[in-house]
Design an enzyme around this catalytic site. Sequence first.
Site, PDB file in Angstrom:
ATOM      1  N   TYR A 149     -35.774 -10.839   7.552  1.00 25.33           N
ATOM      2  CA  TYR A 149     -35.640 -11.501   8.855  1.00 25.33           C
ATOM      3  C   TYR A 149     -36.949 -11.638   9.634  1.00 25.33           C
ATOM      4  CZ  TYR A 149     -32.103 -13.218  12.109  1.00 25.33           C
ATOM      5  OH  TYR A 149     -31.319 -14.007  12.889  1.00 25.33           O
ATOM      6  N   LYS A 164     -34.928 -11.195  18.344  1.00 22.75           N
ATOM      7  CA  LYS A 164     -33.549 -10.804  18.664  1.00 22.75           C
ATOM      8  C   LYS A 164     -33.514  -9.476  19.435  1.00 22.75           C
ATOM      9  CE  LYS A 164     -31.367 -14.304  16.851  1.00 22.75           C
ATOM     10  NZ  LYS A 164     -30.977 -15.411  17.756  1.00 22.75           N
TER      11      LYS A 164
END
Length: 272
Positions: A155, A162
């Site tokens: 990611y 996030k």
Amino acid sequence: MGLMDGKVILVAGVANKNSIAWGIAERLHQEGAEIAFSYAEPRLERRVRPLAEQVGARFVEICDVTQDEDIDRLFDRFKAAHGRLDGMVHSVAFAPREDLRCQFTQITREGFHLALDISAYSLLALTRRAVPLMSEGSAVLTMTYYAAEKVIPSYGVMSLAKAALECSVRYLAYELGPRNIRVNAISAGPIKTLAARGINNFSIVHSYARETAPLRHDITIESVGDTALWLMSSLSSSVTGEVVHVDGGYNVLGLTVPDSLGGEEVCPDPII
Ligand code: NAP
């Protein structure tokens, strides 16, 4: 009587019919909400307009969230069209592909800035303009992923974005709570969308999550839409600052062992 009757909701982040934002928009509309849309760039208009027509939307406006002038224009026009806002769905994220796929130590300064700007700061920028149009009982919702909490190697820089986004949810909830405006996030399991294509080995991540999560099924934009309805409606009137996982229960797992390493013996099927 629908749960969202009489409410006007601004949805940012529909790229096509597979977008999570579209699953949410459709569900809110089914319960009576009037939906307004903003989309990122001119090439998306031919996809977003027909979808907006399907839910009878009167307001469809371009807005690149990196541009303050775009955001100001969006809200000026929204105010002229609707006058008030009962909720906003922020379903926007971007990071340069190379900063998603590189080793963590190789993330560039430019990639960091861009990912954090589009995927996290934009929630503040949009909420700042939305709040003056909102009354008590309004709600803000954003979309996050488990990589903010635990290491998901594929990611990259988006995990940082996030984490900042989830932290923003808590601070916004604190600041807007006294006005009775709620701010929450949904942490969705992997769903095949345009944005997901940028993630390294996404199809492996997708299959792995489905095969190991307690509920053993694909996460869909419809199931995210159902939880979004709860968070955007009065059903969740005492819930704010939360990150709600819509991931088939994946986040409760402490250990998963692939079958190639003897998974069936270590983690026998719990259903006898
Ligand atoms: P998506 O359909 O590609 O939606 C992402 C949206 O963000 C697109 O409409 C995209 O527009 C928009 N965007 C990017 N840069 C922008 C900018 N500068 N200004 C305005 N909009 C911009 O993918 P999605 O999976 O539904 O993503 C929605 C949200 O869910 C994201 O926050 C994502 O991180 C989150 N999420 C997704 C998953 C998953 O597995 N799919 C899981 C958890 C969380 P362009 O197409 O023009 O870039």
